[in-house]
Design a protein around this motif. Structure first.
Motif, PDB file in Angstrom:
ATOM      1  N   ILE A  74       9.646   6.055  -2.860  1.00  0.00           N
ATOM      2  CA  ILE A  74       9.266   7.450  -1.986  1.00  0.00           C
ATOM      3  C   ILE A  74      10.028   7.646  -0.896  1.00  0.00           C
ATOM      4  O   ILE A  74      10.495   6.384  -0.840  1.00  0.00           O
ATOM      5  CB  ILE A  74       7.346   7.733  -1.651  1.00  0.00           C
ATOM      6  CG1 ILE A  74       6.918   6.404  -1.367  1.00  0.00           C
ATOM      7  CG2 ILE A  74       6.516   8.137  -2.853  1.00  0.00           C
ATOM      8  CD1 ILE A  74       5.671   6.270  -0.918  1.00  0.00           C
ATOM      9  N   ILE A  76       9.028   7.561   3.106  1.00  0.00           N
ATOM     10  CA  ILE A  76       8.605   7.571   4.464  1.00  0.00           C
ATOM     11  C   ILE A  76       9.573   7.507   5.619  1.00  0.00           C
ATOM     12  O   ILE A  76       9.376   6.470   6.236  1.00  0.00           O
ATOM     13  CB  ILE A  76       7.470   6.565   4.092  1.00  0.00           C
ATOM     14  CG1 ILE A  76       5.931   6.385   3.179  1.00  0.00           C
ATOM     15  CG2 ILE A  76       6.934   6.922   5.766  1.00  0.00           C
ATOM     16  CD1 ILE A  76       5.815   6.094   3.944  1.00  0.00           C
ATOM     17  N   THR A  86       5.403  -1.670  -2.512  1.00  0.00           N
ATOM     18  CA  THR A  86       3.868  -0.947  -2.010  1.00  0.00           C
ATOM     19  C   THR A  86       2.748  -1.923  -2.556  1.00  0.00           C
ATOM     20  O   THR A  86       1.917  -2.727  -1.847  1.00  0.00           O
ATOM     21  CB  THR A  86       3.104   0.085  -2.739  1.00  0.00           C
ATOM     22  OG1 THR A  86       4.461   1.189  -1.846  1.00  0.00           O
ATOM     23  CG2 THR A  86       2.074   0.692  -3.045  1.00  0.00           C
ATOM     24  N   TYR A 250       0.062   7.073   2.572  1.00  0.00           N
ATOM     25  CA  TYR A 250      -0.362   7.276   0.927  1.00  0.00           C
ATOM     26  C   TYR A 250      -0.964   9.125   0.578  1.00  0.00           C
ATOM     27  O   TYR A 250      -1.161   9.055  -0.727  1.00  0.00           O
ATOM     28  CB  TYR A 250      -0.765   6.394  -0.389  1.00  0.00           C
ATOM     29  CG  TYR A 250       0.626   5.656   0.122  1.00  0.00           C
ATOM     30  CD1 TYR A 250       1.795   5.361   0.533  1.00  0.00           C
ATOM     31  CD2 TYR A 250       0.261   3.799  -0.011  1.00  0.00           C
ATOM     32  CE1 TYR A 250       3.087   4.075   0.474  1.00  0.00           C
ATOM     33  CE2 TYR A 250       1.062   2.941  -0.024  1.00  0.00           C
ATOM     34  CZ  TYR A 250       2.488   3.340   0.899  1.00  0.00           C
ATOM     35  OH  TYR A 250       2.978   2.455   0.350  1.00  0.00           O
ATOM     36  N   SER A 254       2.201  13.780  -2.930  1.00  0.00           N
ATOM     37  CA  SER A 254       3.813  13.828  -3.075  1.00  0.00           C
ATOM     38  C   SER A 254       3.555  11.837  -3.204  1.00  0.00           C
ATOM     39  O   SER A 254       4.676  11.669  -3.857  1.00  0.00           O
ATOM     40  CB  SER A 254       4.758  14.483  -1.818  1.00  0.00           C
ATOM     41  OG  SER A 254       4.467  13.591  -1.521  1.00  0.00           O
ATOM     42  N   ARG A 255       2.673  11.314  -2.358  1.00  0.00           N
ATOM     43  CA  ARG A 255       2.957   9.910  -2.770  1.00  0.00           C
ATOM     44  C   ARG A 255       1.717   9.098  -3.014  1.00  0.00           C
ATOM     45  O   ARG A 255       1.509   8.273  -3.117  1.00  0.00           O
ATOM     46  CB  ARG A 255       2.847   9.836  -1.254  1.00  0.00           C
ATOM     47  CG  ARG A 255       4.729   9.819  -0.548  1.00  0.00           C
ATOM     48  CD  ARG A 255       3.851   9.185   1.019  1.00  0.00           C
ATOM     49  NE  ARG A 255       5.018   9.993   1.830  1.00  0.00           N
ATOM     50  CZ  ARG A 255       5.278   9.874   3.483  1.00  0.00           C
ATOM     51  NH1 ARG A 255       3.932   9.269   3.986  1.00  0.00           N
ATOM     52  NH2 ARG A 255       5.938  10.533   3.852  1.00  0.00           N
ATOM     53  N   HIS A 258       1.964   5.806  -5.315  1.00  0.00           N
ATOM     54  CA  HIS A 258       1.477   3.980  -4.597  1.00  0.00           C
ATOM     55  C   HIS A 258      -0.221   4.619  -4.103  1.00  0.00           C
ATOM     56  O   HIS A 258       0.343   3.528  -3.949  1.00  0.00           O
ATOM     57  CB  HIS A 258       2.492   4.627  -3.468  1.00  0.00           C
ATOM     58  CG  HIS A 258       4.565   4.918  -3.988  1.00  0.00           C
ATOM     59  ND1 HIS A 258       4.908   2.912  -3.702  1.00  0.00           N
ATOM     60  CD2 HIS A 258       5.151   5.636  -4.268  1.00  0.00           C
ATOM     61  CE1 HIS A 258       5.917   3.824  -3.505  1.00  0.00           C
ATOM     62  NE2 HIS A 258       6.146   4.975  -4.246  1.00  0.00           N
TER      63      HIS A 258
END
Length: 665
Positions: A74, A76, A86, A250, A254-255, A258
């Motif tokens: 992802i 960020i 993560t 998170y 969409s995240r 994680h």
């Protein structure tokens, strides 16, 4: 022969039932009827407030849930985050969480011991000393811990804020557990130490220290388990913990892949900690020293060698564990940032903190949907609705997780399920359920707290089932009853009062958790508290909300205590309570008036007896009875009293009582 007087017309009147000539008073069913009506009205109002509903179907929710297992990189900001990144970040944050949790628990335990001793009526024995301490600790405990964290975050560094917050949390819990246990155990050894002329402090330490140390270890381990789960929500404040990843980094769907990794690591960590805690309790706290065996026919030197060879070496294990604890505490002290906020921030905090004690009472007269009382009422409805959800699912899971139902090994499957459920913070469930409930935010909050309650209530359920006497179960098995009948009539029947009492206590805990789910918008009351707590200029408004929280939690605590006493002990108030003593004395008096063996009917007419029953008048005092005898036979009574005093060598009062007994009074 059973004869009953009554119809619906005299439903609330006193009813007398004659059974084989014995006169008794029939119980009035109004209490059960009123409770049934109240519970029915409460459930209807909760459904009306929460408004259960789904804006999307279960299929779309299932598609959203699958995103938790979509392990893709992802982005960020400008950084690309991989699964490995993560995992490493989560483990680092868990390590920091464990360090400040250990330090917070140790500090909390240290402060809880003197507070527990001062709050115990078995130790202090003076109402004006132990009661103020209990009241102060109840008020401190009533305020949700997140509020302390938000306030302290304005003054201290993040790690120091976390440590102090956890210390307050553990101190209030441990002091309550310890003084309740001290009040329930036999402390005759303490009285013996006092009688031997020992000083109060010295006698207290010597008599209760061996017992109290075991309780402190046991409760301390349990408090550490709770703290690790609780520490995750400190991320809502901005403290570096796993909760910070869940609530900010998170949270977007969409995240969620994680987010799933973070939750899996958190669940495995909690399972590992609970297994270690279980082993520590079993093999360290509850371990009993082996009885030394020796041959008395051997000489003294050989006996001494036998004793030395059989002497337990378990002190080495305890010493190693103590060294490990000291090492972790040292690491925690090094890891903690021992600093305060800047001078400007400290001055702002100093100017604002007094506003909490000067609440904005305008919050109580705002329009309906902004009024603090109205919002608190919705919060109570969410809390009760969550308990109902938790109770429905926790009972079957708790039964299956019990070794007495599913066996030693199969039960662990369901125990791990319950551990996993309660390992995940309640606000995380709220994030997930928003995709299912949409605009029904109260329903999302009730589901979030309800799922979390399943884990907590399920744990308490299987622990109680494992502790009960299974002789009734074995008796039903030998009679050839089915598994369902054995479970419901033997195991469940014994623990149901305790399950319901735990559910009552859970209402209070859920209300304090409204702040947690308010952080994600699942409760307006909790969201307002967070909004006011994060702005020093709004501490007037925060004071009003804290005032309502304290009042509601203390009321819920008292209702919960009364309900638990009724369910477990069969009575709302304890026998030592003043009100209970008055009620018991009245019942005894009425029983005496109905009893045929009581000789009051010799001096009172039947009409006066009925009048005494109706108005609750007590039996005449001893001196009134004596005066009646004296007026009837003045000269005779005086002579008999003088004769008794002279011949029996007794005082005048004893002579009067003897005369009363002689004449049947």
């Amino acid at each position: 022969m059973f004869k009953s007087e009554g119809s619906f017309k005299n439903f609330n009147n006193y009813k007398v039932v004659s059974i084989n000539g014995q006169v008794v008073k029939k119980k009035n069913p109004w209490l059960i009827t009123i409770l049934a009506l109240i519970i029915t009205a409460l459930i209807i109002s909760i459904i009306f407030v929460i408004k259960p509903g789904f804006t999307s179907n279960l299929k779309s929710f299932g598609d959203s849930f699958k995103k938790l297992f979509n392990y893709e990189n992802i982005r960020i900001g400008r950084a690309d985050i991989s699964i490995t990144d993560t995992v490493i970040k989560t483990l680092n944050l868990l390590g920091e969480t464990i360090l400040f949790s250990v330090l917070g628990v140790v500090v909390g335990i240290i402060f809880s011991i003197p507070l527990a001793l001062l709050s115990s009526k078995s130790i202090v024995k003076k109402l004006y000393i132990y009661m103020p301490f209990r009241i102060i600790m109840s008020i401190i405990r009533a305020i949700p811990v997140l509020i302390y964290a938000f306030i302290l975050f304005e003054l201290f560094s993040p790690t120091l804020t976390a440590t102090i917050t956890i210390s307050i949390f553990v101190m209030t819990l441990m002091s309550k557990w310890l003084y309740e246990e001290l009040d329930s155990v036999d402390l005759s050894s303490l009285d013996a130490m006092d009688a031997a002329g020992n000083q109060k402090i010295r006698g207290t330490l010597r008599s209760i220290a061996p017992y109290l140390s075991r309780s402190i270890l046991s409760y301390g381990v349990y408090a550490f388990e709770i703290t690790i789960r609780f520490s995750a929500i400190l991320g809502l404040v901005g403290i570096q913990s796993v909760g910070l990843l869940i609530s900010s980094d998170y949270q977007n769907s969409s995240r969620w892949g994680h987010l799933g990794i973070v939750l899996i690591i958190l669940i495995f960590t909690i399972i590992l900690i609970e297994c270690i805690a279980l082993g520590f309790k079993k093999f360290v706290i509850e371990k009993r020293e082996k009885q030394i065996e020796f041959d008395s026919n051997r000489n003294l030197w050989i006996l001494k060698k036998q004793v030395e060879m059989q002497k337990s070496k378990f002190w080495i294990v305890k010493f190693v564990l103590l060294l490990c604890l000291i090492f972790i505490i040292i690491l925690s002290l090094i890891n903690t940032e021992w600093r305060m906020a800047s001078q400007i921030k400290q001055q702002l905090f100093k100017n604002s903190i007094s506003d909490i004690f000067n609440p904005d009472f305008g919050q109580f007269i705002l329009p309906k949907k902004q009024n603090v009382i109205y919002l608190a009422g919705i919060g109570i409805s969410i809390s009760i609705g969550a308990v109902v959800i938790g109770l429905i699912f926790s009972i079957p899971l708790g039964l299956l997780a019990s070794k007495n139902v599913s066996g030693k090994y199969f039960s662990w499957i369901f125990r791990i399920i319950l551990i996993s459920i309660r390992s995940i913070p309640a606000f995380t469930y709220g994030i997930l359920f928003f995709s299912l409930t949409g605009n029904h935010i109260e329903f999302a909050g009730a589901l979030a707290l309800g799922i979390h309650s399943i884990g907590m209530l399920g744990k308490l359920t299987y622990e109680k089932i494992d502790d009960i006497d299974i002789s009734s179960k074995e008796a039903l098995e030998t009679m050839g009853n089915s598994k369902g009948i054995i479970t419901t009539r033997s195991l469940l029947a014994q623990v149901m009062p305790i399950i319901l009492s735990n559910a009552l206590y859970r209402v209070e805990m859920n209300f304090k958790s409204l702040i947690e789910i308010g952080a994600i918008g699942a409760c307006v009351f909790g969201a307002n508290v967070i909004m006011f707590a994060t702005d020093l200029r709004l501490y007037h408004e925060l004071g009003a909300y804290i005032l309502v929280i304290i009042a509601v939690v203390l009321i819920l605590e008292q209702i919960s205590n009364l309900g638990r006493n009724k369910l477990i002990k069969g009575r709302f108030l304890s026998k030592d309570n003043t009100i209970s003593k008055i009620i018991l004395r009245t019942k005894k008096m009425k029983a005496m008036l109905y009893s045929e063996s009581f000789n009051l009917h010799k001096i009172l007419t039947e009409e006066k007896i009925k009048y005494n029953i109706y108005v609750g008048k007590k039996v005449r005092k001893i001196n009134e009875s004596y005066n009646e005898i004296y007026l009837k036979n003045k000269s005779l009574v005086e002579k008999e009293i003088e004769s008794l005093i002279k011949n029996k060598k007794i005082n005048k009062k004893s002579a009067q009582l003897t005369i009363m007994q002689k004449y049947g009074y």
